[in-house]
Design an enzyme around this catalytic site. Sequence first.
Site, PDB file in Angstrom:
ATOM      1  N   VAL A  11       0.831  -1.201   0.000  1.00  0.00           N
ATOM      2  CA  VAL A  11       0.000   0.000   0.000  1.00  0.00           C
ATOM      3  C   VAL A  11       0.871   1.259   0.000  1.00  0.00           C
ATOM      4  O   VAL A  11       0.705   2.154  -0.831  1.00  0.00           O
ATOM      5  CB  VAL A  11      -0.950  -0.008   1.228  1.00  0.00           C
ATOM      6  CG1 VAL A  11      -1.612   1.349   1.425  1.00  0.00           C
ATOM      7  CG2 VAL A  11      -2.016  -1.077   1.052  1.00  0.00           C
ATOM      8  N   LYS A  35      15.769  -2.318   2.554  1.00  0.00           N
ATOM      9  CA  LYS A  35      14.720  -2.011   1.579  1.00  0.00           C
ATOM     10  C   LYS A  35      14.946  -0.610   0.982  1.00  0.00           C
ATOM     11  O   LYS A  35      14.822  -0.401  -0.220  1.00  0.00           O
ATOM     12  CB  LYS A  35      13.380  -2.031   2.316  1.00  0.00           C
ATOM     13  CG  LYS A  35      12.244  -2.631   1.551  1.00  0.00           C
ATOM     14  CD  LYS A  35      11.057  -2.660   2.479  1.00  0.00           C
ATOM     15  CE  LYS A  35       9.875  -3.326   1.917  1.00  0.00           C
ATOM     16  NZ  LYS A  35       8.701  -3.165   2.768  1.00  0.00           N
ATOM     17  N   LEU A 151      -6.384  -0.756  -3.473  1.00  0.00           N
ATOM     18  CA  LEU A 151      -5.618  -1.450  -4.530  1.00  0.00           C
ATOM     19  C   LEU A 151      -5.571  -2.966  -4.331  1.00  0.00           C
ATOM     20  O   LEU A 151      -5.637  -3.458  -3.206  1.00  0.00           O
ATOM     21  CB  LEU A 151      -4.199  -0.890  -4.617  1.00  0.00           C
ATOM     22  CG  LEU A 151      -3.282  -0.953  -3.395  1.00  0.00           C
ATOM     23  CD1 LEU A 151      -2.622  -2.301  -3.248  1.00  0.00           C
ATOM     24  CD2 LEU A 151      -2.220   0.133  -3.506  1.00  0.00           C
ATOM     25  N   ASN A 206     -13.965  -4.769   1.653  1.00  0.00           N
ATOM     26  CA  ASN A 206     -13.251  -6.049   1.584  1.00  0.00           C
ATOM     27  C   ASN A 206     -14.118  -7.207   2.060  1.00  0.00           C
ATOM     28  O   ASN A 206     -14.084  -8.304   1.500  1.00  0.00           O
ATOM     29  CB  ASN A 206     -11.966  -5.982   2.423  1.00  0.00           C
ATOM     30  CG  ASN A 206     -10.817  -5.375   1.620  1.00  0.00           C
ATOM     31  OD1 ASN A 206     -10.976  -5.055   0.458  1.00  0.00           O
ATOM     32  ND2 ASN A 206      -9.671  -5.228   2.240  1.00  0.00           N
ATOM     33  N   PHE A 247     -15.931 -11.351  -8.976  1.00  0.00           N
ATOM     34  CA  PHE A 247     -15.766 -12.038  -7.683  1.00  0.00           C
ATOM     35  C   PHE A 247     -16.768 -13.164  -7.490  1.00  0.00           C
ATOM     36  O   PHE A 247     -17.283 -13.392  -6.399  1.00  0.00           O
ATOM     37  CB  PHE A 247     -15.795 -11.033  -6.515  1.00  0.00           C
ATOM     38  CG  PHE A 247     -14.458 -10.385  -6.331  1.00  0.00           C
ATOM     39  CD1 PHE A 247     -13.971  -9.487  -7.253  1.00  0.00           C
ATOM     40  CD2 PHE A 247     -13.640 -10.722  -5.256  1.00  0.00           C
ATOM     41  CE1 PHE A 247     -12.708  -8.928  -7.131  1.00  0.00           C
ATOM     42  CE2 PHE A 247     -12.373 -10.180  -5.129  1.00  0.00           C
ATOM     43  CZ  PHE A 247     -11.915  -9.272  -6.072  1.00  0.00           C
ATOM     44  N   ALA A 250     -15.571 -19.478  -8.247  1.00  0.00           N
ATOM     45  CA  ALA A 250     -15.479 -20.462  -7.166  1.00  0.00           C
ATOM     46  C   ALA A 250     -14.111 -21.132  -7.227  1.00  0.00           C
ATOM     47  O   ALA A 250     -13.481 -21.200  -8.275  1.00  0.00           O
ATOM     48  CB  ALA A 250     -16.584 -21.495  -7.330  1.00  0.00           C
ATOM     49  N   CYS A 258      -5.158  -9.223   2.823  1.00  0.00           N
ATOM     50  CA  CYS A 258      -6.289  -8.376   3.227  1.00  0.00           C
ATOM     51  C   CYS A 258      -7.555  -9.122   3.635  1.00  0.00           C
ATOM     52  O   CYS A 258      -8.023  -8.972   4.759  1.00  0.00           O
ATOM     53  CB  CYS A 258      -6.612  -7.411   2.102  1.00  0.00           C
ATOM     54  SG  CYS A 258      -5.284  -6.253   1.831  1.00  0.00           S
ATOM     55  N   ARG A 325       1.232 -14.731   1.522  1.00  0.00           N
ATOM     56  CA  ARG A 325       0.483 -14.607   2.772  1.00  0.00           C
ATOM     57  C   ARG A 325      -0.896 -15.260   2.637  1.00  0.00           C
ATOM     58  O   ARG A 325      -1.623 -14.983   1.687  1.00  0.00           O
ATOM     59  CB  ARG A 325       0.358 -13.131   3.174  1.00  0.00           C
ATOM     60  CG  ARG A 325       1.667 -12.605   3.745  1.00  0.00           C
ATOM     61  CD  ARG A 325       1.595 -11.147   4.055  1.00  0.00           C
ATOM     62  NE  ARG A 325       1.610 -10.342   2.836  1.00  0.00           N
ATOM     63  CZ  ARG A 325       1.548  -9.013   2.822  1.00  0.00           C
ATOM     64  NH1 ARG A 325       1.448  -8.346   3.957  1.00  0.00           N
ATOM     65  NH2 ARG A 325       1.580  -8.356   1.684  1.00  0.00           N
TER      66      ARG A 325
HETATM   67  C1  UDX Z   1      -8.112  -7.213  -2.002  1.00  0.00           C
HETATM   68  C2  UDX Z   1      -9.153  -6.214  -2.530  1.00  0.00           C
HETATM   69  O1  UDX Z   1      -9.606  -6.627  -3.819  1.00  0.00           O
HETATM   70  C3  UDX Z   1      -8.559  -4.800  -2.583  1.00  0.00           C
HETATM   71  O2  UDX Z   1      -9.559  -3.876  -2.998  1.00  0.00           O
HETATM   72  C4  UDX Z   1      -8.047  -4.443  -1.197  1.00  0.00           C
HETATM   73  O3  UDX Z   1      -7.475  -3.139  -1.183  1.00  0.00           O
HETATM   74  C5  UDX Z   1      -7.050  -5.466  -0.702  1.00  0.00           C
HETATM   75  O4  UDX Z   1      -7.639  -6.788  -0.729  1.00  0.00           O
HETATM   76  P1  UDX Z   1      -6.038  -8.547  -3.021  1.00  0.00           P
HETATM   77  O5  UDX Z   1      -5.969  -9.259  -1.729  1.00  0.00           O
HETATM   78  O6  UDX Z   1      -4.778  -8.003  -3.604  1.00  0.00           O
HETATM   79  O7  UDX Z   1      -7.034  -7.291  -2.934  1.00  0.00           O
HETATM   80  O8  UDX Z   1      -6.623  -9.549  -4.111  1.00  0.00           O
HETATM   81  P2  UDX Z   1      -8.015  -9.890  -4.816  1.00  0.00           P
HETATM   82  O9  UDX Z   1      -7.786  -9.875  -6.275  1.00  0.00           O
HETATM   83  O10 UDX Z   1      -9.121  -9.087  -4.302  1.00  0.00           O
HETATM   84  O11 UDX Z   1      -8.182 -11.424  -4.379  1.00  0.00           O
HETATM   85  C6  UDX Z   1      -8.278 -11.814  -3.014  1.00  0.00           C
HETATM   86  C7  UDX Z   1      -8.459 -13.302  -2.903  1.00  0.00           C
HETATM   87  O12 UDX Z   1      -9.746 -13.694  -3.340  1.00  0.00           O
HETATM   88  C8  UDX Z   1      -7.461 -14.128  -3.721  1.00  0.00           C
HETATM   89  O13 UDX Z   1      -7.053 -15.220  -2.942  1.00  0.00           O
HETATM   90  C9  UDX Z   1      -8.272 -14.586  -4.905  1.00  0.00           C
HETATM   91  O14 UDX Z   1      -7.795 -15.800  -5.455  1.00  0.00           O
HETATM   92  C10 UDX Z   1      -9.645 -14.777  -4.275  1.00  0.00           C
HETATM   93  N1  UDX Z   1     -10.744 -14.668  -5.235  1.00  0.00           N
HETATM   94  C11 UDX Z   1     -11.010 -13.496  -5.862  1.00  0.00           C
HETATM   95  C12 UDX Z   1     -11.558 -15.772  -5.464  1.00  0.00           C
HETATM   96  O15 UDX Z   1     -11.356 -16.857  -4.900  1.00  0.00           O
HETATM   97  N2  UDX Z   1     -12.605 -15.656  -6.330  1.00  0.00           N
HETATM   98  C13 UDX Z   1     -12.900 -14.490  -6.964  1.00  0.00           C
HETATM   99  O16 UDX Z   1     -13.883 -14.460  -7.715  1.00  0.00           O
HETATM  100  C14 UDX Z   1     -12.070 -13.370  -6.731  1.00  0.00           C
END
Ligand code: UDX
Length: 444
Positions: A11, A35, A151, A206, A247, A250, A258, A325
């Site tokens: 972030v 870093k 993000l 989230n 989203f 499955a 997050c 993570r």
């Molecule tokens: C997420 C939020 O999308 C973002 O807005 C927030 O700021 C931080 O958390 P991120 O964790 O980077 O972002 O990834 P994201 O693409 O949202 O996926 C999160 C998890 O959900 C992943 O493990 C992904 O594989 C899973 N996922 C996502 C699914 O299993 N199915 C989906 O349809 C979408």
Amino acid sequence: MKITMIGTGYVGLTSGVCYAEKGHVVTCVDVDEEKINQLNSGQCPIYEPGLKELINKNVPKGNLYFTSDIESAVKEADIIMIAVGTPALPDGSVNMAYVDEVAQQIGRAINNYKVVVNKSTVPVGSAERVYEIVKRFSDIPFDVASVPEFLKEGSAVKDVLSGERIVIGADTSKARDILIKVHEPFEIPIQVTDTRSAELIKYAANSFLAMKISFINEIANLAEKVGADVLEVAKGIGSDSRIGNKFLNAGIGFGGACFPKDTLGLINIADQVGHNFAIMKEVVSVNQKQYLRVIEKLQSVYPDLSGKTISILGLSFKPNTNDLREAPSIKIICDLIKLANGNIEIKAYDPISMDEAKGELPDSVKYCSSVETVVEGSDAAVIITEWKEIVEQDWLKLSKLMKAAVIIDGRNCLDLNEEDNVLYVGIGRKMTRLNNGVLSVNQQ
Ligand code: UDX
């Protein structure tokens, strides 16, 4: 304006670099000197498409600096953003120790009016908490605001530069006006609200997305029992714009830095005020069990996993990141080794996160240099992360390299059909044609 960004994780670094790209003069601060040295020598400590290029563009322009000297960085800034880690504690509450420490350092260094901004995901009431801490150390006027970041890893730069909204939570008009000015160059719709609402927006966003994922995973689990196909169901419901088609993939559940932390965080925020957020508890519980689906499927093909060779495709929690993570790959691999009492060969391949994985996974895991070498001679291939490189393979050709053509697709990302002489098993999919009809999984 002069912005100091404290914390150079996903972030902090990404948003700091993007503020520089939009014309602000940004100093990114981190206690991790290695870093900072890396960043000062033009290297990027995280894998994030486009980030390194923006760093190398903005440093020479004089828009972007990296330092470990927090005191000078605070003094020079008009706006100080806190983007340090807020990991979950064992009870699900948020560990605010790093935020508190930074607030103290700001309080000690502050020399004139500043807007202090919480960028990290922090519980409702954290703006007031930071205000109280800074105030303890200084009489200089300042405001604390909340500008949550939305993000996603893997598309972080794009998400910041062309996001769908910017939320500014400010309780004074001075802070609000300054923050609107800071964010206007992004040309993204801005929602201005109070700090508490802004803090809750981040958790609610989230958690809602996590709820969508657990919901579709439960539909997938049900689809298997009633003989339906979750891809069809997702398509059918997702074309209703009230539901939306995003989203609804499955699979083996959500991971990352997050969703697992923020769903627990929201439950904890609710518990603190005596509100039982039952839906979110169920979302978490569904997710904690969902990774087991691939193990169950593997066991339905091979009730005894001992002596088997299993290839694991993809280790990061999602594609386009090296972040491990809460990655389901780790739990799946550890469980498989345990189930076979160690008598199993696990071969793994990931385009970029194998070095990171070595620190997290048992030493017995064998890392391979390509999709071909990982599947070669294995009894089953398990797809954990839908990297483009993995999805776009000729899987019929690859299956011929395997000892048994068994593919467990934890992300429903392949498109194999009935004629294929492969045992292909997805999550919640109506399928399956199989090695000369001998093996049968998931059939009604
Ligand atoms: C997420 C939020 O999308 C973002 O807005 C927030 O700021 C931080 O958390 P991120 O964790 O980077 O972002 O990834 P994201 O693409 O949202 O996926 C999160 C998890 O959900 C992943 O493990 C992904 O594989 C899973 N996922 C996502 C699914 O299993 N199915 C989906 O349809 C979408």
